[in-house]
Design a protein around this motif. Structure first.
Motif, PDB file in Angstrom:
ATOM      1  N   VAL A  26       0.874  -1.274   0.066  1.00 17.79           N
ATOM      2  CA  VAL A  26      -0.140   0.114   0.097  1.00 17.79           C
ATOM      3  C   VAL A  26       0.759   1.229  -0.105  1.00 17.79           C
ATOM      4  N   VAL A  33       0.864   4.104  -3.058  1.00 17.15           N
ATOM      5  CA  VAL A  33       0.461   5.124  -2.705  1.00 17.15           C
ATOM      6  C   VAL A  33       1.650   6.399  -3.060  1.00 17.15           C
ATOM      7  N   MET A  39       2.740   8.670  -6.849  1.00 20.69           N
ATOM      8  CA  MET A  39       1.504   9.225  -7.293  1.00 20.69           C
ATOM      9  C   MET A  39       1.413   9.155  -8.817  1.00 20.69           C
ATOM     10  N   GLU A  93      -1.897   7.104  -9.291  1.00 25.55           N
ATOM     11  CA  GLU A  93      -3.146   7.707  -8.954  1.00 25.55           C
ATOM     12  C   GLU A  93      -4.271   7.648 -10.046  1.00 25.55           C
ATOM     13  N   ASN A  96      -8.375   6.911  -8.982  1.00 26.18           N
ATOM     14  CA  ASN A  96      -8.850   8.337  -8.779  1.00 26.18           C
ATOM     15  C   ASN A  96      -9.667   8.581 -10.161  1.00 26.18           C
ATOM     16  N   LEU A 148      -0.241  11.617   4.946  1.00 25.76           N
ATOM     17  CA  LEU A 148      -0.706  10.201   5.047  1.00 25.76           C
ATOM     18  C   LEU A 148      -0.114   9.170   5.903  1.00 25.76           C
ATOM     19  N   LEU A 204      -5.029   3.221   6.402  1.00 25.60           N
ATOM     20  CA  LEU A 204      -4.504   4.369   5.727  1.00 25.60           C
ATOM     21  C   LEU A 204      -5.291   5.643   6.131  1.00 25.60           C
ATOM     22  N   TRP A 247      -5.703  10.009   6.501  1.00 28.52           N
ATOM     23  CA  TRP A 247      -5.395  11.067   6.002  1.00 28.52           C
ATOM     24  C   TRP A 247      -5.634  12.249   6.826  1.00 28.52           C
ATOM     25  N   TRP A 260      -9.894   7.267  -1.737  1.00 26.34           N
ATOM     26  CA  TRP A 260      -9.170   6.343  -0.725  1.00 26.34           C
ATOM     27  C   TRP A 260     -10.020   5.069  -0.816  1.00 26.34           C
ATOM     28  N   LEU A 306      -9.217   3.519  -3.949  1.00 23.46           N
ATOM     29  CA  LEU A 306      -7.541   2.873  -3.838  1.00 23.46           C
ATOM     30  C   LEU A 306      -7.851   1.330  -3.105  1.00 23.46           C
TER      31      LEU A 306
END
Length: 181
Positions: free
Chosen positions: A33, A37, A40, A43, A47, A108, A119, A121, A150, A153
């Protein structure tokens, strides 16, 4: 004697904002993980609002690594610049991001959890210009989007593992087993 009239300062030009916090459980090992993450460039894979992401600094991902991301916004694309400002492998990732109308900074945090990784944030968001006037509504929307990102993710990493574990791979828009069954 004339009196002076004082005009109040325009508050819409001053940055306004708030915080976004939350957490999500990911049923994948912490090592996997964190690595996914931290880079980037991954992403856009989870996302839906992120059209593209590229690393603009040389070397491995770590403190000081910068990324240029293009986000899908209503009517146009927005360009975001992100920088990793803190990098504690397998524990935390501090990030600062800039859009023309918003600055975000925060961290994070990755912690082992039963069956995977937790996780969390914690973002400080500052809105500028016209967006500052809409701060309350934009923060509510932003919190929902952040949580959805998230969760996406988590689903992406968990689904990726499920297909790998079952030995399936994608070929020509159809799912087939490695044996061709």
């Amino acid at each position: 004697m004339p009196t002076s009239v004082r005009t109040p300062a325009r508050t819409s030009d001053a940055p306004r904002g708030g915080t976004m916090t939350g957490e999500v459980a990911v049923r994948r090992p912490l090592v996997e993980v964190f690595a996914f993450v931290a880079d980037m460039r991954n992403e856009p894979r989870y996302n839906r609002r992120m059209a593209s992401a590229e690393k603009v600094t040389p070397g491995p991902v770590g403190r000081g690594t910068r990324f240029h991301q293009r986000m899908r916004m209503p009517g146009r694309a927005a360009h975001m610049w992100s920088e990793i400002t803190g990098y504690d492998p397998l524990r935390s990732l501090a990030v600062r991001a800039h859009l023309s109308w918003m600055d975000t900074s925060g961290a994070l945090t990755f912690t082992p959890a039963e069956g995977g990784t937790r996780l969390s944030w914690d973002w400080d968001v500052r809105l500028h210009g016209r967006a500052a006037a809409l701060a309350p509504a934009l923060l509510v929307l932003g919190r929902r989007q952040e949580h959805a990102t998230w969760r996406a993710l988590a689903r992406h990493l968990e689904r990726q593992n499920r297909w790998r574990r079952k030995g399936w791979r994608r070929q020509k828009r159809r799912w087939r087993s490695p044996a061709g069954q």
